[in-house]
Design an enzyme around this catalytic site. Sequence first.
Site, PDB file in Angstrom:
ATOM      1  N   LEU A   1       0.676  -1.420   0.160  1.00 40.35           N
ATOM      2  CA  LEU A   1      -0.185   0.112  -0.078  1.00 40.35           C
ATOM      3  C   LEU A   1       0.902   0.631  -0.007  1.00 40.35           C
ATOM      4  CD1 LEU A   1      -2.720  -1.224   3.101  1.00 40.35           C
ATOM      5  CD2 LEU A   1      -3.189  -0.928   0.118  1.00 40.35           C
ATOM      6  N   ASP A   2       0.437   2.338  -0.040  1.00 39.73           N
ATOM      7  CA  ASP A   2       0.979   3.151  -0.336  1.00 39.73           C
ATOM      8  C   ASP A   2       1.092   4.269   0.498  1.00 39.73           C
ATOM      9  OD1 ASP A   2       1.463   3.712  -3.265  1.00 39.73           O
ATOM     10  OD2 ASP A   2       0.397   5.448  -3.512  1.00 39.73           O
ATOM     11  N   LYS A   3       2.312   4.815   0.811  1.00 42.40           N
ATOM     12  CA  LYS A   3       2.228   5.488   2.151  1.00 42.40           C
ATOM     13  C   LYS A   3       1.167   5.993   2.904  1.00 42.40           C
ATOM     14  CE  LYS A   3       4.917   9.269   4.655  1.00 42.40           C
ATOM     15  NZ  LYS A   3       6.667  10.332   3.995  1.00 42.40           N
TER      16      LYS A   3
ATOM     17  N   ARG B   1      -6.621   5.780  -7.573  1.00 39.67           N
ATOM     18  CA  ARG B   1      -6.524   7.331  -7.994  1.00 39.67           C
ATOM     19  C   ARG B   1      -6.316   7.797  -9.153  1.00 39.67           C
ATOM     20  NH1 ARG B   1      -0.930   7.121  -4.105  1.00 39.67           N
ATOM     21  NH2 ARG B   1      -1.642   9.809  -4.135  1.00 39.67           N
TER      22      ARG B   1
END
Length: 329
Positions: free
Chosen positions: A133-135, A237
């Site tokens: 997962l992204d930060k 996104r």
Amino acid sequence: MEMEVQGGGGMRLDQYLAGQLPELSRARIQALLKSGDILVNGCTAKPKTPVEPGMRIQVSIPEPAAAEALPQDIPISVLYEDGDVIVIDKESGMVVHPAAGNPDGTLVNAVLFHCGDLSGIGGVERPGIVHRLDKDTSGCIVVAKNDAAHLSLTTQFARRITSKVYLAVVQGRPREDEGTVFTNIGRHPVNRMKMCVVNPGSGKPAITDWRVLRYDPSTDSSLVMCTLHTGRTHQIRVHMLHLGHPLVGDPIYAHPQRQKAKPGRLMLHAWQLAFNHPQTGSRIAVAAPIPPEYQPWLIGLELPQPDMAAPACTADFQDLPDEDEDDAG
């Protein structure tokens, strides 16, 4: 690798190579030029060197130095754990594994402290990591504790046996209440930090089902449930942006300072995750508590209960390439 320039027309060397080697960022190319790992006609060159037809370019990409992650006593929220797997509710702001700029303080460091030795699983740089997962994305992430579990889980992600449901807050209100986005996603041609929708034949197919759960007129924003059939980098996104509704708080694909809703974070949460247990085959379904920043969109709302059973392998999905290691957040 070696290539002979066929065109170029005076284009800068770093710009030309960025087009020829889309897997490398322009900054990475400039670093390779500086270190002498890129030669032009057998000699070192500068990023701004003009490219001319007939030039021979040699590119050597050094193997990354293995940096063994060390255990660190960092609090984590465990949603499920047994001898084979652990599912964690990752906080927004936590990096998943050590990398340039984030040598420690990551989820991997925390899991190593919590679980003990995970050496050999996924390599020394990312022990146990099956997906990412992204930060700034919060929510469910599963980590393998042994090689058999790692193989099983990576296979399940690749073959789309897992189920993944996210909650996102997007700018504006979509015209329809629900729908499906089916596009190809690839690296942005100019900004290498971004992904974007690309023409068929390039990038990789990406499929997102979405459903509006609530619209908040006071902030002109909508709570959206996204169910993923693929897991491309930044998929949600990019797909929401493609629909004209970028995520609230997204510093890459939107302008948070211009949005009415200001929660102080990227509003993307990996809400529910399901997979088949590596040993027993039983279906494990886990939900991460919804962060408090979502509360304005949840008041009086009865959330739906997604079907987390193993998805049927339809003909539409059989021809898709395997899943990316990066998850959609």
